[in-house]
Design an enzyme around this catalytic site. Sequence first.
Site, PDB file in Angstrom:
ATOM      1  N   ASP A 149       1.165 -14.680   3.169  1.00  0.00           N
ATOM      2  CA  ASP A 149       1.656 -13.720   4.373  1.00  0.00           C
ATOM      3  C   ASP A 149       0.581 -13.542   5.117  1.00  0.00           C
ATOM      4  O   ASP A 149       0.021 -12.525   5.445  1.00  0.00           O
ATOM      5  CB  ASP A 149       1.934 -12.302   3.452  1.00  0.00           C
ATOM      6  CG  ASP A 149       2.738 -11.637   4.234  1.00  0.00           C
ATOM      7  OD1 ASP A 149       3.442 -11.826   5.161  1.00  0.00           O
ATOM      8  OD2 ASP A 149       2.583 -10.358   3.844  1.00  0.00           O
ATOM      9  N   LYS A 178      -6.521   1.070  -3.079  1.00  0.00           N
ATOM     10  CA  LYS A 178      -5.360   0.831  -2.948  1.00  0.00           C
ATOM     11  C   LYS A 178      -4.342   1.033  -4.019  1.00  0.00           C
ATOM     12  O   LYS A 178      -4.930   0.468  -5.167  1.00  0.00           O
ATOM     13  CB  LYS A 178      -5.193  -0.892  -2.484  1.00  0.00           C
ATOM     14  CG  LYS A 178      -3.915  -1.265  -2.386  1.00  0.00           C
ATOM     15  CD  LYS A 178      -3.554  -2.764  -1.703  1.00  0.00           C
ATOM     16  CE  LYS A 178      -2.243  -3.273  -1.361  1.00  0.00           C
ATOM     17  NZ  LYS A 178      -2.379  -4.595  -0.796  1.00  0.00           N
TER      18      LYS A 178
END
Length: 423
Positions: free
Chosen positions: A228, A123
Amino acid sequence: MKLDTRALRYLTSEDWRVLTAVETGSKNHEVVPTPTILKISGQRVGSGAHKCISALAKLNLIAKVKNAKYDGYRLTYGGLDYLALHTYLKRNEVYSVGNQIGVGKESDIFVVADSTGEQKVLKIHRLGRISFRTVKANRDYLRHRPSGSWMYMSRLAALKEFSFMQALHAHGFPVPEPLAQSRHTILMSLINAFPLRQISSIPDPAWLYGELISLILRLVQHGLIHGDFNEFNILVKETTELDSSITLTPIVIDFPQMISVEHTNAEFYFDRDVNCIKRFFSRRFHFTSDEPGPFFADAKKGVGCDGCKRLDVEVEASGFSRKMAKELENYMKEVGVDGDGGVSGANEAAEMSAEDNFPLEEDAEEALETEDDHQTANPSLRKNLQALSVEDPEPLPPFIGIPLKQMNYLPNEKGPEVLSSSV
């Protein structure tokens, strides 16, 4: 941005020294003066250093700033990518880079592999990507930051996510295994699972709903709020047991917005996490819980109970300080980032689409794309599903890795056509 690693194997040791010098000089200079680059790299004028600088600039690893008051260069995201990959390569953690499996608002996701062929996920945080939508706000924001740059914020985001992943994985939370971190990148295990938002039906929605709510409450017990927690950042893994029974396991991902229960807006984020799950299950699976809540005031009473360790305190002690967390939080607030799933309101836009079974307009769908929408590297996984029904637009293509350096092959075994590297 595109990650093109083809030139990495051709860089010489002098090239790496110059590139590292530009990175080092960037701590004190927005544009690093050429004499400073030569000094830090230990190169002398006329020793080929200028040739190295020219070669790096042609590869867009460093860039010359127009209308600068002096001769100098700045590090690009491409250069930072190469430095991170170079570090992984020296540690023998990454050997080849394969398919890009997702593009987030401010991150890119790639499948990579080590020299044994084991696939992993890389990532790459790219904070500043959405800054063009709020240019004035970003300029004002950076003007008041004493040591600010998008790359610095990307490093903070990667460090924060890696720190939380380490703490959560060590305490048995269902998260990808964090393997390594370098600069603005994180290396983690590859999870053969599907995002919750792609799943159209499950055998027992009530059970999965209970598991997700329990995860939210368990995080609070350890002093954390995801911030989130929604269908974009939850994967569901299907496992067939020895007795042929099927087990569904939710995997939580994406932690740059994770906060402590002591945060000023902790109750807001907790309620939002809970409501995101309730709303999704109601719309997608037509399931609504009979029980109200859970509520933050009640959940907070369980912080530290039953021997639960405060992970918010542990992460801060590990090196990700409150100052760093505040800087990253201010950035997200200023540029309107509301989790890596998108800018503020993006997830709500998805939920307000007429029906979940009807695709959004092409532009809207692209805007709502997250880096974790295709977190499975095995195209046959979808065919083997027994309990889940998945709306998967396209399975991933087979892994085709581009080696970062030369590797010896067995006789009569055809390997990638690569040249020797000085790495």
